[in-house]
Scaffold this motif. Structure first.
Motif, PDB file in Angstrom:
ATOM      1  N   VAL A  47     109.339  67.972  19.345  1.00  0.00           N
ATOM      2  CA  VAL A  47     109.058  67.648  20.739  1.00  0.00           C
ATOM      3  C   VAL A  47     109.825  68.652  21.585  1.00  0.00           C
ATOM      4  O   VAL A  47     111.040  68.806  21.427  1.00  0.00           O
ATOM      5  CB  VAL A  47     109.486  66.214  21.086  1.00  0.00           C
ATOM      6  CG1 VAL A  47     109.196  65.903  22.550  1.00  0.00           C
ATOM      7  CG2 VAL A  47     108.792  65.213  20.173  1.00  0.00           C
ATOM      8  N   VAL A  48     109.119  69.338  22.471  1.00  0.00           N
ATOM      9  CA  VAL A  48     109.734  70.396  23.270  1.00  0.00           C
ATOM     10  C   VAL A  48     109.562  70.080  24.751  1.00  0.00           C
ATOM     11  O   VAL A  48     108.440  69.895  25.234  1.00  0.00           O
ATOM     12  CB  VAL A  48     109.109  71.781  22.963  1.00  0.00           C
ATOM     13  CG1 VAL A  48     109.773  72.869  23.793  1.00  0.00           C
ATOM     14  CG2 VAL A  48     109.227  72.095  21.469  1.00  0.00           C
ATOM     15  N   PHE A  49     110.690  70.008  25.451  1.00  0.00           N
ATOM     16  CA  PHE A  49     110.679  69.872  26.899  1.00  0.00           C
ATOM     17  C   PHE A  49     110.999  71.238  27.501  1.00  0.00           C
ATOM     18  O   PHE A  49     112.011  71.858  27.136  1.00  0.00           O
ATOM     19  CB  PHE A  49     111.720  68.861  27.371  1.00  0.00           C
ATOM     20  CG  PHE A  49     111.427  67.445  26.970  1.00  0.00           C
ATOM     21  CD1 PHE A  49     110.575  66.654  27.735  1.00  0.00           C
ATOM     22  CD2 PHE A  49     112.000  66.896  25.829  1.00  0.00           C
ATOM     23  CE1 PHE A  49     110.304  65.342  27.367  1.00  0.00           C
ATOM     24  CE2 PHE A  49     111.738  65.585  25.457  1.00  0.00           C
ATOM     25  CZ  PHE A  49     110.883  64.814  26.232  1.00  0.00           C
ATOM     26  N   ALA A  50     110.148  71.711  28.403  1.00  0.00           N
ATOM     27  CA  ALA A  50     110.359  73.017  29.038  1.00  0.00           C
ATOM     28  C   ALA A  50     110.385  72.844  30.549  1.00  0.00           C
ATOM     29  O   ALA A  50     109.385  72.414  31.144  1.00  0.00           O
ATOM     30  CB  ALA A  50     109.256  73.991  28.635  1.00  0.00           C
ATOM     31  N   GLU A  51     111.521  73.138  31.151  1.00  0.00           N
ATOM     32  CA  GLU A  51     111.632  73.158  32.607  1.00  0.00           C
ATOM     33  C   GLU A  51     111.589  74.620  33.037  1.00  0.00           C
ATOM     34  O   GLU A  51     112.510  75.390  32.751  1.00  0.00           O
ATOM     35  CB  GLU A  51     112.929  72.498  33.059  1.00  0.00           C
ATOM     36  CG  GLU A  51     112.977  71.013  32.751  1.00  0.00           C
ATOM     37  CD  GLU A  51     114.223  70.352  33.314  1.00  0.00           C
ATOM     38  OE1 GLU A  51     115.238  71.062  33.525  1.00  0.00           O
ATOM     39  OE2 GLU A  51     114.192  69.135  33.541  1.00  0.00           O
TER      40      GLU A  51
END
Length: 280
Positions: free
Chosen positions: A73-77
């Protein structure tokens, strides 16, 4: 405008996948150690010590903490002043996952179709969440999610009449029904508000907050404390064998919702709730 070649994204994701699977966040490791000292009975105390020894063995042998190295799971801001060059951002993220899992010798557990069940062989595609934010930086968080705990997660569309007590009862009941399946002691991520999918995302994000950081809103910080107390009175305990430590932490995130709804999601993480962040 700042330009970032997508090869930097690939390299960062690759490194995060490997490191997150081999090193537990320090706050979580310390919480496990602290809770081990709270167990009075021999069996749960011994299990907690085994968990600590497993963390040390993974560090010493440079091996994954758990054989289920999870779905990435990758969160990219992404800063709105960033311009990506050299390729497509999402492809770069998946290439980083591919390299991390194949070159890092991590177990590949992703099937390309939920019914045909053919393993993709490289743990792609990732579950990718992107958000535009001010600035010229990119913050990447990789959270490998094992499915022993993921399968125990629940979501319910409560009505506003259920109120705070309804939320508490639902969360505690979700943990009770999970029992020993998610390899407790667990981290419990709770999302309240939004709509059907937004509350689930809030719960997933909650698992990426350090376990020693409480919600900034005193109302929800108190709710976290109450939920943790009630959950730890369930006597599920380490690995489901009874004891004081069913949960290491309860992290709650809340968001705006519709006047007719009170969505609640519970995303359960096992004792190795892994996540790691890097800023480019």
């Amino acid at each position: 405008m700042r330009e970032i070649d997508v090869s930097e994204i690939t390299q960062a994701v690759r490194e995060l996948c490997i490191e997150a699977n081999k090193r537990l966040p320090e706050d979580l490791a310390q919480r496990i150690a602290a809770c081990a000292g709270c167990e009075e009975l021999e069996l749960p105390r011994g299990i907690m010590q085994d968990l600590l020894e497993n963390l040390e063995a993974a560090r010493a042998l440079d091996l994954p903490i758990c054989q289920d190295t999870g779905m990435a799971v990758v969160f990219a801001e992404i800063g709105q002043e960033v311009h990506f060059t050299g390729g497509v951002f999402e492809q770069a993220v998946n290439e980083g996952v591919r390299q991390g899992y194949t070159e890092g010798l991590l177990r590949c557990s992703v099937v390309g179709d939920p019914l045909e069940r053919r393993n993709t062989g490289d743990n792609t595609p990732a579950v990718l969440h992107t958000r535009l934010v001010p600035g010229d930086q990119v913050a990447l968080t990789v959270a490998p999610k094992g499915f022993g705990s993921e399968n125990m997660s629940r979501l319910k569309m409560l009505t506003p009449a259920a109120g705070r007590d309804g939320v508490v009862d639902f969360v505690v009941d979700a943990v009770r029904k999970a029992g020993g399946n998610p390899c407790p002691p667990m981290v419990v991520g709770v999302g309240i508000g939004g709509d059907f999918e937004a509350c689930a995302l809030l719960a997933k994000k909650a698992l990426c907050r350090p376990v020693d950081v409480r919600n900034a809103n005193p109302f929800y910080a108190q709710l976290e404390a109450e939920l943790l107390e009630r959950i730890n009175h369930l006597n599920i305990g380490p690995q489901g064998f009874g004891g004081k430590t069913t949960a290491l932490a309860v992290n709650v995130e809340a968001g705006a919702t519709h006047i007719a709804g009170l969505p609640v999601a519970v995303n359960i993480g096992c004792h190795v709730t892994r996540h790691l962040k890097k800023i480019l």
